[in-house]
Design a protein around this motif. Structure first.
Motif, PDB file in Angstrom:
ATOM      1  N   SER A 131       0.834  -1.210   0.000  1.00  0.00           N
ATOM      2  CA  SER A 131       0.000   0.000   0.000  1.00  0.00           C
ATOM      3  C   SER A 131       0.865   1.254   0.000  1.00  0.00           C
ATOM      4  O   SER A 131       0.577   2.228  -0.713  1.00  0.00           O
ATOM      5  N   TYR A 139       0.721   4.050  -2.885  1.00  0.00           N
ATOM      6  CA  TYR A 139       0.350   5.437  -2.574  1.00  0.00           C
ATOM      7  C   TYR A 139       1.475   6.399  -2.952  1.00  0.00           C
ATOM      8  O   TYR A 139       1.216   7.536  -3.348  1.00  0.00           O
ATOM      9  N   LEU A 158       0.050  10.076  -3.136  1.00  0.00           N
ATOM     10  CA  LEU A 158      -0.957  10.261  -2.107  1.00  0.00           C
ATOM     11  C   LEU A 158      -0.367  10.409  -0.709  1.00  0.00           C
ATOM     12  O   LEU A 158      -1.072  10.795   0.228  1.00  0.00           O
ATOM     13  N   VAL A 207      -5.190  10.638   0.692  1.00  0.00           N
ATOM     14  CA  VAL A 207      -4.844   9.278   1.093  1.00  0.00           C
ATOM     15  C   VAL A 207      -5.887   8.729   2.052  1.00  0.00           C
ATOM     16  O   VAL A 207      -6.027   7.516   2.218  1.00  0.00           O
ATOM     17  N   PRO A 257      -8.289   5.661  -1.385  1.00  0.00           N
ATOM     18  CA  PRO A 257      -8.126   4.206  -1.224  1.00  0.00           C
ATOM     19  C   PRO A 257      -9.334   3.522  -0.596  1.00  0.00           C
ATOM     20  O   PRO A 257      -9.461   2.292  -0.702  1.00  0.00           O
ATOM     21  N   HIS A 304      -4.127   4.957   8.778  1.00  0.00           N
ATOM     22  CA  HIS A 304      -3.635   5.767   7.662  1.00  0.00           C
ATOM     23  C   HIS A 304      -2.771   6.944   8.135  1.00  0.00           C
ATOM     24  O   HIS A 304      -1.688   7.152   7.574  1.00  0.00           O
TER      25      HIS A 304
END
Length: 297
Positions: free
Chosen positions: A131, A135, A140, A146, A150, A216
């Motif tokens: 990931s 990204y 991102l 972000v 996703p 995140h």
């Protein structure tokens, strides 16, 4: 026959009593942990550590919340979390509703392939490293998007939309098509207004996920202005735990009446309070029948 009729009220009464008792027990088991966090957060931390509390604060104190709100990073993080939750929820529900409407049609070309690809995502997901690399290529990282892009498609919720749209009477769309309406007109002027229950349900789940997500910001965000409330609270709890451990190691008595546990519960209450307030207003849509009177044949 008469005995059966006379016996039913008694049986119904017993069933109602048993059901009520079970519901009350489930309610207690569900609500009490949150209530315990609340009373613990309003109690003096050291006093609560000496003797357990169960029903109400024994020594009322606001010191735990003072420590939480003294963290200046909590205010911009709160606004960022709110912005992320609103934008992420609106875009996700809109895109998933359109995808669900398209996939609910059997005449969609490649529908089986799309469904198989979607189901695969329910069983397998990319790891953190994959990931991160993706990204980074999409630029991102350290970006507000972000949080949004996703997670804009979650196939489980698309399945909910598909199931709900398939239950709507076909006569609604057929009559609109006879009047010259296209797919977008049908979706936004007929289907969406009748889909309030499923939209409210999915919005609640997606919104709560966005509000509570700390993954995140912890792995893909370094810009402090983009930090969300869960990430700031997790950082503050880690710092408080480190300070308390250091005090124990060097044998320095703490002058504060709070403990790490009491501050942790105060942070928990602060983080869940907005969602708790919003939930009752959304819950009324869950069982609301929007199809009553929609079709007359």
């Amino acid at each position: 026959m008469l005995r059966m009729k006379l016996g039913r009220p008694g049986e119904d009464r017993i069933i109602n009593i048993v059901t009520s008792v079970l519901c009350i027990l489930v309610l207690i088991v569900t609500v009490y942990p949150v209530y315990y966090c609340l009373i613990y957060s309003f109690n003096d931390g050291k006093d609560a550590a000496k003797q357990a509390i169960y029903f109400w604060p024994r020594k009322f104190s606001l010191e735990n919340y003072k420590i939480v709100f003294q963290n200046k990073a909590i205010y911009p993080a709160f606004m960022m979390t709110m912005l992320r939750s609103i934008v992420g929820t609106v875009l996700a529900v809109l895109c998933m509703a359109m995808a669900g409407y398209a996939l609910s049609k059997d005449n969609l070309k490649g529908r089986k392939v799309y469904m198989i690809m979607g189901v695969i995502t329910l069983y397998f997901s990319a790891g953190v490293v994959q990931s991160y690399l993706l990204y980074r290529e999409m630029r991102l990282l350290d970006s507000f998007w972000v949080y949004i892009l996703p997670n804009i498609f979650q196939f489980y919720y698309i399945i909910l939309f598909i199931s709900f749209f398939r239950e709507l009477p076909a006569a609604l769309e057929e009559s609109a098509q006879m009047d010259g309406a296209g797919y977008f007109t049908i979706l936004f002027k007929i289907i969406i207004p009748l889909s309030t229950p499923v939209i409210a349900t999915v919005s609640l789940f997606v919104g709560v996920w966005h509000w509570n997500d700390w993954f995140h910001p912890a792995f893909f965000i370094q810009n402090e202005s983009l930090m969300t409330l869960p990430a700031v609270l997790m950082r503050a709890m880690s710092l408080a735990e480190a300070q308390q451990t250091l005090q124990k190691m060097i044998a320095v008595p703490s002058q504060s009446s709070t403990t790490m546990e009491s501050v942790r519960y105060a942070m928990l209450i602060v983080s869940i309070l907005p969602v708790t307030i919003i939930y009752p207003f959304v819950q009324k849509f869950f069982l609301k029948g929007m199809m009553l009177g929609a079709v007359k044949e």
